[in-house]
Scaffold this active site. Structure first.
Site, PDB file in Angstrom:
ATOM      1  N   HIS A  56       0.835  -1.201   0.000  1.00 37.45           N
ATOM      2  CA  HIS A  56       0.000   0.000   0.000  1.00 37.45           C
ATOM      3  C   HIS A  56       0.872   1.254   0.000  1.00 37.45           C
ATOM      4  O   HIS A  56       1.286   1.716   1.058  1.00 37.45           O
ATOM      5  CB  HIS A  56      -0.900  -0.007   1.234  1.00 37.45           C
ATOM      6  CG  HIS A  56      -1.732  -1.247   1.346  1.00 37.45           C
ATOM      7  ND1 HIS A  56      -1.222  -2.455   1.769  1.00 37.45           N
ATOM      8  CD2 HIS A  56      -3.037  -1.470   1.067  1.00 37.45           C
ATOM      9  CE1 HIS A  56      -2.182  -3.363   1.745  1.00 37.45           C
ATOM     10  NE2 HIS A  56      -3.290  -2.797   1.327  1.00 37.45           N
ATOM     11  N   LEU A  58      -8.940  -3.475  10.517  1.00 39.15           N
ATOM     12  CA  LEU A  58      -9.200  -2.060  10.768  1.00 39.15           C
ATOM     13  C   LEU A  58     -10.028  -1.873  12.037  1.00 39.15           C
ATOM     14  O   LEU A  58     -10.923  -2.653  12.336  1.00 39.15           O
ATOM     15  CB  LEU A  58      -9.885  -1.445   9.550  1.00 39.15           C
ATOM     16  CG  LEU A  58      -8.996  -1.487   8.290  1.00 39.15           C
ATOM     17  CD1 LEU A  58      -9.793  -1.089   7.051  1.00 39.15           C
ATOM     18  CD2 LEU A  58      -7.783  -0.581   8.448  1.00 39.15           C
ATOM     19  N   GLY A  81     -11.392   3.486   7.285  1.00 37.64           N
ATOM     20  CA  GLY A  81     -11.814   2.135   7.650  1.00 37.64           C
ATOM     21  C   GLY A  81     -11.942   1.978   9.155  1.00 37.64           C
ATOM     22  O   GLY A  81     -12.927   1.426   9.653  1.00 37.64           O
ATOM     23  N   HIS A  95      -4.258   3.145  -3.174  1.00 41.62           N
ATOM     24  CA  HIS A  95      -4.376   2.500  -1.860  1.00 41.62           C
ATOM     25  C   HIS A  95      -3.565   1.209  -1.769  1.00 41.62           C
ATOM     26  O   HIS A  95      -2.720   1.078  -0.892  1.00 41.62           O
ATOM     27  CB  HIS A  95      -5.852   2.204  -1.554  1.00 41.62           C
ATOM     28  CG  HIS A  95      -6.042   1.208  -0.454  1.00 41.62           C
ATOM     29  ND1 HIS A  95      -6.106   1.569   0.866  1.00 41.62           N
ATOM     30  CD2 HIS A  95      -6.130  -0.151  -0.479  1.00 41.62           C
ATOM     31  CE1 HIS A  95      -6.241   0.480   1.605  1.00 41.62           C
ATOM     32  NE2 HIS A  95      -6.260  -0.579   0.816  1.00 41.62           N
ATOM     33  N   GLU A 110     -18.376  -5.568  23.773  1.00 39.59           N
ATOM     34  CA  GLU A 110     -17.492  -6.730  23.922  1.00 39.59           C
ATOM     35  C   GLU A 110     -16.261  -6.638  23.034  1.00 39.59           C
ATOM     36  O   GLU A 110     -15.161  -7.027  23.433  1.00 39.59           O
ATOM     37  CB  GLU A 110     -18.253  -8.024  23.588  1.00 39.59           C
ATOM     38  CG  GLU A 110     -19.396  -8.366  24.526  1.00 39.59           C
ATOM     39  CD  GLU A 110     -20.697  -7.638  24.172  1.00 39.59           C
ATOM     40  OE1 GLU A 110     -20.721  -6.910  23.146  1.00 39.59           O
ATOM     41  OE2 GLU A 110     -21.684  -7.786  24.910  1.00 39.59           O
ATOM     42  N   HIS A 165     -28.636 -17.552  22.995  1.00 38.63           N
ATOM     43  CA  HIS A 165     -27.733 -17.392  24.134  1.00 38.63           C
ATOM     44  C   HIS A 165     -26.953 -18.662  24.464  1.00 38.63           C
ATOM     45  O   HIS A 165     -26.188 -18.678  25.410  1.00 38.63           O
ATOM     46  CB  HIS A 165     -28.521 -16.954  25.369  1.00 38.63           C
ATOM     47  CG  HIS A 165     -28.865 -15.496  25.360  1.00 38.63           C
ATOM     48  ND1 HIS A 165     -29.534 -14.902  24.314  1.00 38.63           N
ATOM     49  CD2 HIS A 165     -28.606 -14.504  26.254  1.00 38.63           C
ATOM     50  CE1 HIS A 165     -29.687 -13.611  24.576  1.00 38.63           C
ATOM     51  NE2 HIS A 165     -29.132 -13.343  25.735  1.00 38.63           N
TER      52      HIS A 165
HETATM   53  C1  LIG Z   1     -11.665  -5.367   9.444  1.00 39.09           C
HETATM   54  C2  LIG Z   1     -11.088  -5.160   8.087  1.00 39.09           C
HETATM   55  N1  LIG Z   1     -11.883  -5.198   7.020  1.00 39.09           N
HETATM   56  C3  LIG Z   1     -11.366  -5.055   5.790  1.00 39.09           C
HETATM   57  C4  LIG Z   1     -10.037  -4.871   5.597  1.00 39.09           C
HETATM   58  C5  LIG Z   1      -9.452  -4.780   4.210  1.00 39.09           C
HETATM   59  N2  LIG Z   1      -9.013  -3.392   3.960  1.00 39.09           N
HETATM   60  C6  LIG Z   1      -7.742  -3.028   4.119  1.00 39.09           C
HETATM   61  S1  LIG Z   1      -7.508  -1.414   3.847  1.00 39.09           S
HETATM   62  C7  LIG Z   1      -9.119  -1.186   3.445  1.00 39.09           C
HETATM   63  C8  LIG Z   1      -9.615   0.170   3.068  1.00 39.09           C
HETATM   64  C9  LIG Z   1      -9.301   1.114   4.126  1.00 39.09           C
HETATM   65  O1  LIG Z   1      -9.630   2.407   3.802  1.00 39.09           O
HETATM   66  P1  LIG Z   1      -8.981   3.542   4.678  1.00 39.09           P
HETATM   67  O2  LIG Z   1      -8.994   3.164   6.082  1.00 39.09           O
HETATM   68  O3  LIG Z   1      -9.655   4.805   4.300  1.00 39.09           O
HETATM   69  O4  LIG Z   1      -7.486   3.525   4.228  1.00 39.09           O
HETATM   70  P2  LIG Z   1      -6.777   4.339   3.066  1.00 39.09           P
HETATM   71  O5  LIG Z   1      -7.043   3.617   1.804  1.00 39.09           O
HETATM   72  O6  LIG Z   1      -7.353   5.687   3.061  1.00 39.09           O
HETATM   73  O7  LIG Z   1      -5.368   4.283   3.477  1.00 39.09           O
HETATM   74  C10 LIG Z   1      -9.819  -2.369   3.558  1.00 39.09           C
HETATM   75  C11 LIG Z   1     -11.261  -2.499   3.279  1.00 39.09           C
HETATM   76  C12 LIG Z   1      -9.234  -4.841   6.755  1.00 39.09           C
HETATM   77  N3  LIG Z   1      -7.919  -4.698   6.699  1.00 39.09           N
HETATM   78  N4  LIG Z   1      -9.789  -4.957   7.978  1.00 39.09           N
END
Ligand SMILES: Cc1ncc(C[n+]2csc(CCOP(=O)(O)OP(=O)(O)O)c2C)c(N)n1
Ligand SMILES: [Mg+2]
Length: 694
Positions: A38, A141, A181, A286, A438, A499
């Site tokens: 990235h 994320l 994200g 990205h 949680e 549950h």
């Molecule tokens: C929980 C989760 N879901 C999906 C992803 C896959 N993923 C990695 S980066 C991204 C997009 C993130 O966008 P942003 O946070 O705005 O990052 P930017 O491209 O602006 O650096 C996704 C969907 C992940 N890493 N974690």
């Protein structure tokens, strides 16, 4: 003869820019070389990370685990090249799991050249236990921001317990960077809400507001007013409209440091892929390499030698050494002197900190752990656990925790005299209230553990699903966190299938490195805690019953200390020569024991194995495992009020598993046990059928 031109020395601003562009170009080159990664966000956030690291943060690259260092968490972990670049350029030193400085850098230029390759210290996402200087594993994320709340709670807790007049032993801050994200993920919202509730003014999140995620512009998904949301939580919200303006970034960070009573959220407007003529502000920046030609054009834009690769120009290492290097070294030396004086004035507290920092236990940590007498009526797993938690919290100063609003049900409330709630006005309390959150609870528990406290988090076992992503990270990070899950099976009968856990045991057993334990009676609960507390690098899950379980007579049956081996022979056939093995965990062990007594009376040589933990058992020697489950004894019945999934490994092809193949149902426990076959007669029946003795 010619004279040599003496170049005008670079100004500070030019050197800043040189450092920033080094981070950018290292990131581009590494992603290009790996053909994966990235590049766009590191290019955009290089000025931010430069400013935090070289101008603001108190961090000594020579000693990246110095206890009072500021913490930096990269919650948008895909932008890991930011971290690898800055760890490399600051010459941050490597430290091993025994906290020894190894005398070599944490991340070398060669590691960066091998970004995302096997063995490189610059993997795809930040990994806590792999690369020194990484404070938390991130990538899923939202985890980083939630974990950083735990770090902020920990700092306040440490300050409350250990700081003394004139001795600010703990006054560090937590800097967290996140993207769209992280703010879309629910776990981030849970954590942000709690952070403001607890007035965590030591916590700063910087939001990379670039309007881009993978599928394109955030206008397709994320149009809320983020600033208003954070104002609503009670955060101090700041905005920096230009991610290249290091002075304004620095100023915002200074405002954070001066803001009391609430955490700070800085919205940083940025352009992903900054400087790339064709990828700037696009989703392509990205997660794909820019391409050789685009890399060249971008370097031209930065005023960089177009064909240079992995270039660290003269002056860059030096500029970091003069910035974070000098300031961090001085801060650490001052702190070391302060701590030496503290040790003289408060030797007991200093000794406590030494142990805590090394994840050791204080002497007498297990004194007064209860021993439960045999009792047919017995006691619920959760009640036994509550007694143990209250003992441990008194014996271990830095042991603390709480529940996601189920404290009274989980029996996790600390009730001894002097136990105090952790709230904004009592940050040194040991009773945590996570609220009905949680997921962030588990991430916060991770943050507390990364700060060397010994935390536990609790909820109903069924809601471990809500916490699972953070439990998984606990295991990846090798943290000794503790998760106390009660209502582990159908004990809460009337609540019904929503549950009643079915697949949770199997799913947690499948997490590598996670120790899952389901004790059979009160003494097994005690032994489970005794085992867990001595772990230094593994998280543990306890699955505890809601309903009373008979306390086994440990004179008649084997001692509960067998828990430490994962499975043990609880009741045996005459002469230790079984023809049949009954294996059970938790509330079903007593079923197996009852069935065993019946079978013995009928002349069937049965053995009962109590198996509270697959994970622990699998780490025993083959010799021990074979002594518990002799390979020649093929007639085996496993009983567990949970999914049958996986039990084949212990009962083999010819064995039987009495377990759950469907969801449960809403009814009194007794009726459910009848409906689903968890009765001694059914175990006896299955056993006889196996032996062909019907
Ligand atoms: C929980 C989760 N879901 C999906 C992803 C896959 N993923 C990695 S980066 C991204 C997009 C993130 O966008 P942003 O946070 O705005 O990052 P930017 O491209 O602006 O650096 C996704 C969907 C992940 N890493 N974690
Ligand atoms: Mg984004």
């Amino acid at each position: 003869m010619s004279t040599t031109q003496v170049a005008r020395p670079m100004t500070g601003t030019q050197l800043d820019q040189l450092c920033i562009n080094t981070i950018r170009t290292l990131s581009m080159d590494a992603v290009q070389q790996a053909n994966s990664g990235h590049p766009g966000t590191p290019m955009a956030l290089a000025p931010l990370v430069y400013t935090i690291w070289n101008r603001v943060m108190r961090f000594d690259p020579q000693d990246p685990i110095w206890p009072n260092r500021d913490r930096f968490v990269l919650s948008n972990g895909h932008a890991s090249m930011l971290l690898w670049s800055v760890l490399h350029l600051t010459k941050t030193q490597a430290v091993n799991a025994e906290y020894e400085t190894l005398g070599h850098p944490s991340v070398t230029l060669d590691d960066i050249r091998h970004f995302r390759q096997l063995g490189s210290k610059a993997p795809g996402h930040p990994e806590y236990h792999l690369t020194s200087g990484v404070e938390a594993t991130t990538g899923p994320l939202g985890q980083g921001i939630a974990t950083s709340v735990g770090m902020a709670i920990a700092q306040k807790w440490l300050a409350a317990r250990y700081n003394r007049p004139g001795f600010a032993v703990f006054d560090y801050q937590i800097y967290t960077v996140c993207g769209d994200g992280c703010l879309m993920e629910g776990v981030g919202s849970e954590a942000a809400s709690l952070a403001a509730h607890l007035n965590l003014d030591n916590l700063c999140w910087v939001y990379d507001n670039n309007h881009i995620t993978i599928e394109g512009n955030t206008r397709i998904t994320f149009t809320e007013d983020v600033a208003t949301r954070f104002l609503g939580y009670g955060w101090n919200v700041l905005r920096v409209g230009d991610a290249n303006d290091t002075d304004r970034i620095q100023h915002a960070l200074e405002v954070f440091r001066q803001t009391k009573g609430r955490p700070t959220f800085i919205i940083l407007d940025s352009h992903i892929g900054y400087g790339s003529p064709h990828k700037h502000d696009t989703a392509e920046a990205h997660g794909e390499p820019l391409g050789d030609e685009e890399v060249r054009l971008t370097k031209r834009f930065y005023g960089w030698p177009e064909d240079a690769k992995f270039l660290v120009p003269d002056g860059v290492y030096e500029h970091f050494a003069e910035g974070v290097g000098q300031a961090g070294s001085k801060a650490r030396r001052d702190w070391t002197n302060l701590f030496a004086a503290y040790r003289t004035s408060y030797p007991a507290l200093a000794a406590e900190l030494d142990q805590m920092e090394r994840r050791e236990l204080p002497a007498g940590w297990d004194r007064n752990l209860p021993v439960f007498p045999a009792d047919a009526k017995g006691i619920a797993g959760r009640d036994a656990s509550g007694k143990v938690l209250n003992v441990l919290a008194q014996n271990i100063p830095w042991f603390l925790g709480g529940s996601a609003d189920l404290g009274p049900s989980n029996r996790t409330l600390l009730t001894y005299k002097g136990a105090e709630d952790l709230q904004a006005e009592s940050p040194g309390g040991k009773i945590l209230h996570f609220g009905i959150r949680e997921h962030s609870m588990a991430a916060i528990v991770n943050g507390l553990s990364l700060s060397k406290l010994r935390p536990f988090g609790a909820t109903f076992f069924i809601f471990s699903d809500y916490a699972r992503p953070s439990i998984r990270l606990s295991a990846i990070m090798e943290l000794p966190t503790i998760f106390v899950f009660t209502h582990d099976a159908m004990g809460d009968g009337e609540d019904g299938p929503t549950h009643q856990p079915v697949e949770q045991l199997a799913s947690l057993r499948a997490i590598p490195g996670l120790v899952t334990l389901r004790p059979a009676d009160a003494n097994e609960v005690v032994e489970a805690y005794r085992y867990i507390l001595q772990l230094r690098h593994e998280p543990a899950v306890l699955a505890l019953s809601r309903q009373p379980l008979p306390t086994l007579d440990r004179i008649k049956y084997a001692p509960a200390s067998g828990v430490a081996r994962g499975a043990y022979v609880l009741a045996d056939a005459p002469n230790g020569n079984p023809e049949l093995i009954l294996i059970a965990s938790g509330s079903e062990v007593i079923l197996a024991v009852d069935a065993h007594e019946t079978l013995l009376a009928e002349g069937i040589r049965s053995r009962v194995v109590s198996m509270p933990s697959w994970d622990i058992f699998e780490h025993q020697t083959k010799e021990y495992r074979d002594s518990v489950l002799p390979p020649t004894v093929k007639a085996r019945v496993a009983v567990e009020e949970a999914s049958t999934f996986g039990w084949e490994r212990y009962v083999g092809d010819s064995g039987v598993v009495i377990g759950m193949k469907t969801f449960g149902a809403s009814a009194p426990l007794k009726e459910l046990q009848r409906k689903f076959g968890f009765e001694p007669d059914r175990v006896v029946e299955a056993a006889k059928e196996l032996l062909g003795r019907r």
